[in-house]
Write an enzyme that holds these catalytic residues in place. Structure first.
Site, PDB file in Angstrom:
ATOM      1  N   ARG A 137      43.159 -57.997   2.074  1.00  0.00           N
ATOM      2  CA  ARG A 137      43.683 -57.610   0.754  1.00  0.00           C
ATOM      3  C   ARG A 137      43.854 -58.850  -0.132  1.00  0.00           C
ATOM      4  O   ARG A 137      44.927 -59.129  -0.675  1.00  0.00           O
ATOM      5  CB  ARG A 137      44.994 -56.849   0.904  1.00  0.00           C
ATOM      6  CG  ARG A 137      44.818 -55.519   1.647  1.00  0.00           C
ATOM      7  CD  ARG A 137      46.084 -54.684   1.703  1.00  0.00           C
ATOM      8  NE  ARG A 137      46.578 -54.332   0.368  1.00  0.00           N
ATOM      9  CZ  ARG A 137      46.033 -53.405  -0.424  1.00  0.00           C
ATOM     10  NH1 ARG A 137      44.945 -52.765  -0.051  1.00  0.00           N
ATOM     11  NH2 ARG A 137      46.558 -53.142  -1.582  1.00  0.00           N
ATOM     12  N   CYS A 167      46.173 -67.016   0.492  1.00  0.00           N
ATOM     13  CA  CYS A 167      46.306 -65.614   0.071  1.00  0.00           C
ATOM     14  C   CYS A 167      47.572 -65.401  -0.770  1.00  0.00           C
ATOM     15  O   CYS A 167      47.586 -65.790  -1.940  1.00  0.00           O
ATOM     16  CB  CYS A 167      46.255 -64.724   1.304  1.00  0.00           C
ATOM     17  SG  CYS A 167      45.666 -63.076   0.941  1.00  0.00           S
ATOM     18  N   HIS A 191      42.073 -66.651   4.962  1.00  0.00           N
ATOM     19  CA  HIS A 191      43.058 -67.039   5.984  1.00  0.00           C
ATOM     20  C   HIS A 191      42.446 -67.974   7.030  1.00  0.00           C
ATOM     21  O   HIS A 191      42.066 -67.502   8.118  1.00  0.00           O
ATOM     22  CB  HIS A 191      43.595 -65.792   6.691  1.00  0.00           C
ATOM     23  CG  HIS A 191      44.488 -64.956   5.845  1.00  0.00           C
ATOM     24  ND1 HIS A 191      45.847 -65.128   5.814  1.00  0.00           N
ATOM     25  CD2 HIS A 191      44.212 -63.947   4.992  1.00  0.00           C
ATOM     26  CE1 HIS A 191      46.381 -64.251   4.977  1.00  0.00           C
ATOM     27  NE2 HIS A 191      45.410 -63.523   4.458  1.00  0.00           N
ATOM     28  N   GLU A 199      43.873 -69.876   8.975  1.00  0.00           N
ATOM     29  CA  GLU A 199      44.731 -69.939  10.178  1.00  0.00           C
ATOM     30  C   GLU A 199      44.359 -68.855  11.184  1.00  0.00           C
ATOM     31  O   GLU A 199      44.811 -68.891  12.326  1.00  0.00           O
ATOM     32  CB  GLU A 199      46.215 -69.841   9.772  1.00  0.00           C
ATOM     33  CG  GLU A 199      46.724 -68.453   9.429  1.00  0.00           C
ATOM     34  CD  GLU A 199      46.325 -67.972   8.029  1.00  0.00           C
ATOM     35  OE1 GLU A 199      45.522 -68.651   7.355  1.00  0.00           O
ATOM     36  OE2 GLU A 199      46.798 -66.891   7.632  1.00  0.00           O
TER      37      GLU A 199
HETATM   38  N1  GLN Z   1      47.668 -58.451  -1.135  1.00  0.00           N
HETATM   39  C1  GLN Z   1      48.719 -59.406  -0.915  1.00  0.00           C
HETATM   40  C2  GLN Z   1      49.489 -59.707  -2.186  1.00  0.00           C
HETATM   41  O1  GLN Z   1      49.114 -59.273  -3.225  1.00  0.00           O
HETATM   42  C3  GLN Z   1      48.183 -60.681  -0.327  1.00  0.00           C
HETATM   43  C4  GLN Z   1      47.587 -60.406   1.020  1.00  0.00           C
HETATM   44  C5  GLN Z   1      47.643 -61.542   1.988  1.00  0.00           C
HETATM   45  O2  GLN Z   1      48.409 -62.499   1.855  1.00  0.00           O
HETATM   46  N2  GLN Z   1      46.867 -61.419   3.036  1.00  0.00           N
HETATM   47  O3  GLN Z   1      50.467 -60.387  -2.126  1.00  0.00           O
END
Ligand code: GLN
Length: 188
Positions: A135, A78, A170, A172
């Site tokens: 997100r 992410c 994710h 994890e």
């Molecule tokens: N939306 C976050 C970003 O732009 C990332 C979200 C996440 O790591 N779960 O950094």
């Protein structure tokens, strides 16, 4: 095998638990001295502009980028995927800039801010992987030297480029250790 986990923010403990379960030793990375002797590095989720600033503040941005260019295996989830990317669409935020990818942040829109989906990732075996998105970003496009492992609606959600591995989701946060195992197998 000793794996560093960037411990500035995010799900550090969850990554640690899975890696330990798989038999790896882990070390929390807060400063450049923590990078000494690691065989691989995990970049957890979080908020990428904040993590970028913290990386800069702790003098980690250049050392990690250098290790990545020298071949250290790095796995980003992410925010980690965002930081690994050379191109972050519409943003000049700090980054490691190692992968030839174009990343769109918060790419799934407000309605789909968080969701879970079983997705087929052939490189991990036949059983679909439970992908948790929070997100999440996606890779809008990538150069030919990037191997996509998971596509959805023409966007790349899991990809590899040499020593680098990036997931929009994710792993994890699930019991399924196959993504982490794949990363450890890359190291050897
Ligand atoms: N939306 C976050 C970003 O732009 C990332 C979200 C996440 O790591 N779960 O950094």
């Amino acid at each position: 095998m000793k794996i560093g986990i960037l411990a500035l923010q995010g799900a550090v403990r969850e990554h640690r638990n899975i890696l330990t379960r798989l038999g790896a030793e882990t070390v929390d990375v807060l400063y450049a001295t923590d990078l000494v002797g690691i065989d691989g590095l995990v970049l957890p989720g979080g908020e990428s502009t904040t993590t970028g600033k913290l990386l800069e503040r702790n003098n980690l941005l250049a050392p990690i980028a250098e290790l990545g260019r020298a071949g250290l295996p790095i796995f980003g989830t992410c925010t980690g995927m965002i930081l690994l990317s050379k191109h972050i669409i519409g943003s000049d935020q700090q980054r490691l800039g190692l992968m030839d990818t174009y990343v769109e942040r918060n790419a799934f829109g407000r309605q789909l801010a968080s969701f879970e989906a079983e997705m087929p990732i052939p490189v991990l075996g036949e059983k679909p992987f439970p992908c948790v998105f929070i997100r999440a970003p996606y890779i809008e496009k990538a150069d030919a030297n990037v191997t996509p492992h998971l596509y959805a609606d023409n966007k790349i959600l899991f990809a590899e480029q040499g020593n680098l591995l990036a997931a929009a989701f994710h792993p994890e946060l699930t019991d399924d250790a196959r993504v982490h195992r794949y990363f450890l197998q890359k190291i050897g």
